[in-house]
Scaffold this motif. Structure first.
Motif, mmCIF file in Angstrom:
data_model
loop_
_atom_site.group_PDB
_atom_site.id
_atom_site.type_symbol
_atom_site.label_atom_id
_atom_site.label_comp_id
_atom_site.label_asym_id
_atom_site.label_seq_id
_atom_site.Cartn_x
_atom_site.Cartn_y
_atom_site.Cartn_z
ATOM 1 N N ALA A 115 0.314 -0.904 0.110
ATOM 2 C CA ALA A 115 -0.181 0.185 0.163
ATOM 3 C C ALA A 115 0.673 0.793 -0.275
ATOM 4 O O ALA A 115 2.175 1.402 0.743
ATOM 5 C CB ALA A 115 -0.721 -0.254 1.285
ATOM 6 N N LEU A 116 0.802 1.924 -0.707
ATOM 7 C CA LEU A 116 1.329 3.496 -0.689
ATOM 8 C C LEU A 116 0.456 4.747 -0.488
ATOM 9 O O LEU A 116 0.152 4.705 -1.172
ATOM 10 C CB LEU A 116 2.371 3.715 -2.669
ATOM 11 C CG LEU A 116 2.307 2.442 -2.861
ATOM 12 C CD1 LEU A 116 3.269 3.366 -4.648
ATOM 13 C CD2 LEU A 116 4.198 2.585 -2.141
ATOM 14 N N ILE A 117 0.834 5.229 0.680
ATOM 15 C CA ILE A 117 0.018 6.117 1.184
ATOM 16 C C ILE A 117 -0.040 7.924 0.711
ATOM 17 O O ILE A 117 1.745 7.878 0.042
ATOM 18 C CB ILE A 117 -0.634 6.829 2.722
ATOM 19 C CG1 ILE A 117 1.022 6.303 3.338
ATOM 20 C CG2 ILE A 117 -1.011 5.048 3.386
ATOM 21 C CD1 ILE A 117 0.806 7.268 5.010
ATOM 22 N N ALA A 118 -0.431 8.243 0.591
ATOM 23 C CA ALA A 118 0.171 9.809 -0.515
ATOM 24 C C ALA A 118 -0.398 10.817 1.118
ATOM 25 O O ALA A 118 -1.672 10.504 1.423
ATOM 26 C CB ALA A 118 -0.708 10.817 -0.951
ATOM 27 N N VAL A 119 0.418 11.672 1.488
ATOM 28 C CA VAL A 119 0.432 12.187 3.424
ATOM 29 C C VAL A 119 0.699 13.484 2.675
ATOM 30 O O VAL A 119 2.146 13.737 1.861
ATOM 31 C CB VAL A 119 1.667 11.849 4.129
ATOM 32 C CG1 VAL A 119 0.478 9.988 4.069
ATOM 33 C CG2 VAL A 119 2.862 11.221 3.745
ATOM 34 N N ALA A 120 0.248 14.492 3.821
ATOM 35 C CA ALA A 120 0.518 15.873 3.607
ATOM 36 C C ALA A 120 0.788 16.366 5.055
ATOM 37 O O ALA A 120 -0.107 15.916 5.772
ATOM 38 C CB ALA A 120 -0.728 16.803 3.083
ATOM 39 N N VAL A 121 1.639 17.770 4.976
ATOM 40 C CA VAL A 121 1.762 18.099 5.917
ATOM 41 C C VAL A 121 0.619 18.754 6.439
ATOM 42 O O VAL A 121 -0.268 19.641 6.299
ATOM 43 C CB VAL A 121 3.354 19.122 6.559
ATOM 44 C CG1 VAL A 121 3.072 19.411 8.162
ATOM 45 C CG2 VAL A 121 4.018 17.453 6.391
ATOM 46 N N GLU A 122 -0.030 19.506 7.805
ATOM 47 C CA GLU A 122 -1.553 20.411 7.656
ATOM 48 C C GLU A 122 -1.401 20.384 9.716
ATOM 49 O O GLU A 122 -1.134 19.985 10.071
ATOM 50 C CB GLU A 122 -2.606 19.334 7.665
ATOM 51 C CG GLU A 122 -3.471 20.536 7.744
ATOM 52 C CD GLU A 122 -5.257 19.965 7.273
ATOM 53 O OE1 GLU A 122 -5.019 19.591 6.154
ATOM 54 O OE2 GLU A 122 -5.567 19.396 8.554
#
Ligand SMILES: CC(C)(COP(=O)(O)OP(=O)(O)OC[C@H]1O[C@@H](n2cnc3c(N)ncnc32)[C@H](O)[C@@H]1OP(=O)(O)O)[C@@H](O)C(=O)NCCC(=O)NCCS
Length: 175
Positions: A74-81
């Motif tokens: 599984a590849l996740i896309a993450v962002a910083v909030e």
């Protein structure tokens, strides 16, 4: 524990300029994975899971996050909030009994749809599956999910109807 495939970690810029990191999921991501699922709209959740679930069971959450990075990736896309990392998308494949075939699924947070997250995730997922010896990728999509069907067709998948279930179709592609 399976070796973490560090080589699959990368940073990408979306069409709207926002930055995302793509990386294989880890057991420690269970909380952001659960938050991601809870935060999906009813429609997106139904399109992904084809059921009315609101969150993942403890066993499903473990299954989704504690993976071998080979038969299951599984590849996740993450962002910083603010000061925390949020999961905004995930694409996974799971090997099928026929050894060189795998099944994929994908979902992107509603607020992040339309900026290229799915294309980045699916392209990376197909490359990783090919590198791991898979020759064929397939996925089940609701027959009414026109957006997803257009997307996978443009990625080179062919779409055929599902004899067992007229409500779904199978998207399939050689890798
Ligand atoms: C389908 C889904 C994964 C697409 O995610 P996304 O991040 O919005 O996708 P992208 O921004 O990478 O765009 C994918 C394609 O859809 C097109 N698209 C974007 N917004 C669209 C819209 N509102 N309507 C139709 N097509 C649209 C884009 O042009 C793009 O095509 P291209 O890459 O060939 O140019 C997302 O809508 C989703 O998570 N849906 C709910 C879960 C689901 O349906 N999963 C599929 C079952 S496995």
């Amino acid at each position: 524990m399976a070796d973490y495939p560090q080589g699959l970690v990368r940073t990408r810029e979306l069409s709207d300029g926002r930055a995302v990191t793509i990386r294989p999921i880890r057991p420690e991501d269970a909380e952001i994975e659960q938050d991601f699922v809870r935060h999906l709209s009813e429609e997106s959740r139904y399109s992904r899971f084809m059921s009315q679930l609101h969150e993942l069971s403890a066993s499903k959450l473990k299954y989704f996050t504690d993976i071998d990075y080979d038969r299951h990736l599984a590849l996740i896309a993450v962002a910083v909030e603010g000061d925390r990392e949020i999961e905004i998308g995930v694409a996974r494949y799971v090997g099928l009994p026929k050894h060189d075939r795998c099944e994929f699924a994908i979902a992107v947070d509603d607020a992040w749809q339309g900026s290229g997250v799915a294309r980045i995730l699916m392209t990376a997922l197909m490359d990783a599956a090919r590198e791991r010896g898979f020759r064929n990728m397939q996925g089940t999509v609701l027959a009414t999910n026109h957006r997803m069907l257009g997307f996978v067709r443009r990625l080179g998948f062919s779409v055929h109807s599902d004899a067992e279930d007229p409500g779904t179709v199978t998207a399939e592609r050689q890798l």
